[in-house]
Design an enzyme around this catalytic site. Structure first.
Site, short mmCIF file in Angstrom:
data_model
loop_
_atom_site.label_atom_id
_atom_site.label_comp_id
_atom_site.label_asym_id
_atom_site.label_seq_id
_atom_site.Cartn_x
_atom_site.Cartn_y
_atom_site.Cartn_z
N ASP A 11 -4.41 26.80 27.91
CA ASP A 11 -5.80 27.04 28.31
C ASP A 11 -5.97 28.53 28.59
O ASP A 11 -5.22 29.11 29.39
CB ASP A 11 -6.15 26.24 29.57
N ASP A 130 -12.73 14.94 26.00
CA ASP A 130 -12.40 14.86 27.42
C ASP A 130 -12.98 13.57 27.95
O ASP A 130 -14.20 13.40 27.99
CB ASP A 130 -12.97 16.06 28.19
#
EC number: 4.3.2.10
Length: 252
Positions: A11, A130
Site C-alpha cells: 500500500d 473490498d
C-alpha cells in the site's frame, strides 16, 4: 496441478509503503522500489501496489513510483488506485506495470471494465473488491479505500465483473485486514465457485497455515499478504517450502 502465486501487497501513500489494520492505524514501512526489489529477489511471484489515497483524494495514481519499481524488479506487478479512465490504464502500463487494478471507478462506471478488457486484454484488468460482512451474513462492497459502503453485494459484483471482462479478481476482507486471524474462507469459496478467472485472497494472513487453508479450502489461485511479509514474520521462501511440503504446487 495449478501453480499457486504468493503475492506481497504494498500500500503506497505519499510515495511510501505503509500498512494498517482494518484500513486504519497506518505505519510507515519503506519505499516502493526498495521493498519491491527485496520481494522480487526473495521469490515473490508477483507484486501488487495500491495508491491507497488516490481514489478518496480524487486524483490519479502516482506514476513516479511505478517507473522506479519497473526498473528494479523482474517479476510481474499490478498497480491500482485512482484509475478512472482508459488513459490511466495506458499511463500505468506504459510505465512498466503488467496489470492494472480497479475498484471504486469500476463500481461508479462498470463499463470501464469492458472497455479496458477490449483495449488491453482481460489479463491486464484486475477487479479489486473490498468486502465487509453484514449482520445478516451477506458481504457489501466498499469503495474509496474502504471509506464508503455501496449497495452492491460482493459476490454478485465479482460475477458481474467477470462477465464484463475482468481477467482476475482480488477479494479483500475488510473484517480480516491486518488482523492476522486467517482469510475469509467462506467469502472466497463462494466467489471461486462462481467465476472462471483467477481469484486472489487478501486480508487476514497471520501464519503459514492461513495460506494453506486459503488454497485448500477456497481454491484460490493466489494468496496476497502485507504485514506478515513487511515486518519479517513470514519469509517467502520458507512459506513456499512449507506449502510445497503440504502438497501445494508453488514456484521455488
Amino acid at each position: 496441478m495449478l501453480t499457486r502465486r504468493i503475492i506481497p501487497c504494498l500500500d503506497v501513500r505519499n510515495g511510501r509503503v505503509v500498512k494498517g489494520k482494518k484500513f486504519k492505524d497506518i505505519v510507515d514501512v519503506d519505499s516502493p522500489e526498495v521493498l519491491g526489489k527485496f520481494y522480487s529477489d526473495c521469490g515473490a511471484d508477483e507484486l501488487v501496489f495500491y495508491d491507497i489515497t488516490a481514489s478518496n483524494e480524487e486524483r490519479k495514481t502516482s506514476l513516479e513510483f511505478v517507473t522506479k519499481v519497473a526498473e528494479n524488479i523482474n517479476i510481474p506487478f499490478c498497480v491500482g488506485g485512482g484509475v478512472n479512465k482508459l488513459e490511466d490504464f495506458t499511463d500505468i502500463l506504459r510505465k512498466g506495470a503488467d496489470k492494472v487494478s480497479i475498484n471504486s471507478s469500476a463500481v461508479k462506471n462498470p463499463e470501464l471494465i469492458r472497455e479496458a478488457s477490449l483495449k488491453f486484454g482481460a489479463q491486464c484488468v484486475v477487479l479489486s473488491i473490498d468486502a465487509k460482512k453484514n449482520e445478516e451474513g451477506s458481504w457489501s462492497v466498499y469503495v474509496k479505500g474502504g471509506r464508503e459502503k455501496t449497495n452492491l453485494d460482493a459476490i454478485e459484483w465479482a460475477v458481474k465483473g467477470v462477465e464484463l471482462g475482468a481477467g482476475e479478481i482480488v477479494v479483500n476482507s475488510m473484517d480480516e485486514d491486518g488482523m492476522k486471524n486467517g482469510y475469509d474462507i467462506e467469502l472466497l469459496s463462494k466467489i471461486t465457485s462462481l467465476v472462471n478467472v483467477p481469484v486472489i485472497a487478501s486480508g487476514g494472513a497471520g501464519k503459514k497455515e492461513d495460506f494453506y487453508e486459503a488454497v485448500n479450502k477456497s481454491n484460490v489461485d493466489g494468496i496476497l499478504a502485507a504485514s506478515v511479509f513487511h515486518f519479517g514474520e513470514i519469509k517467502i521462501n520458507d512459506l513456499k517450502k512449507y506449502l510445497k511440503d503440504m502438497g501445494v504446487e508453488v514456484r521455488l
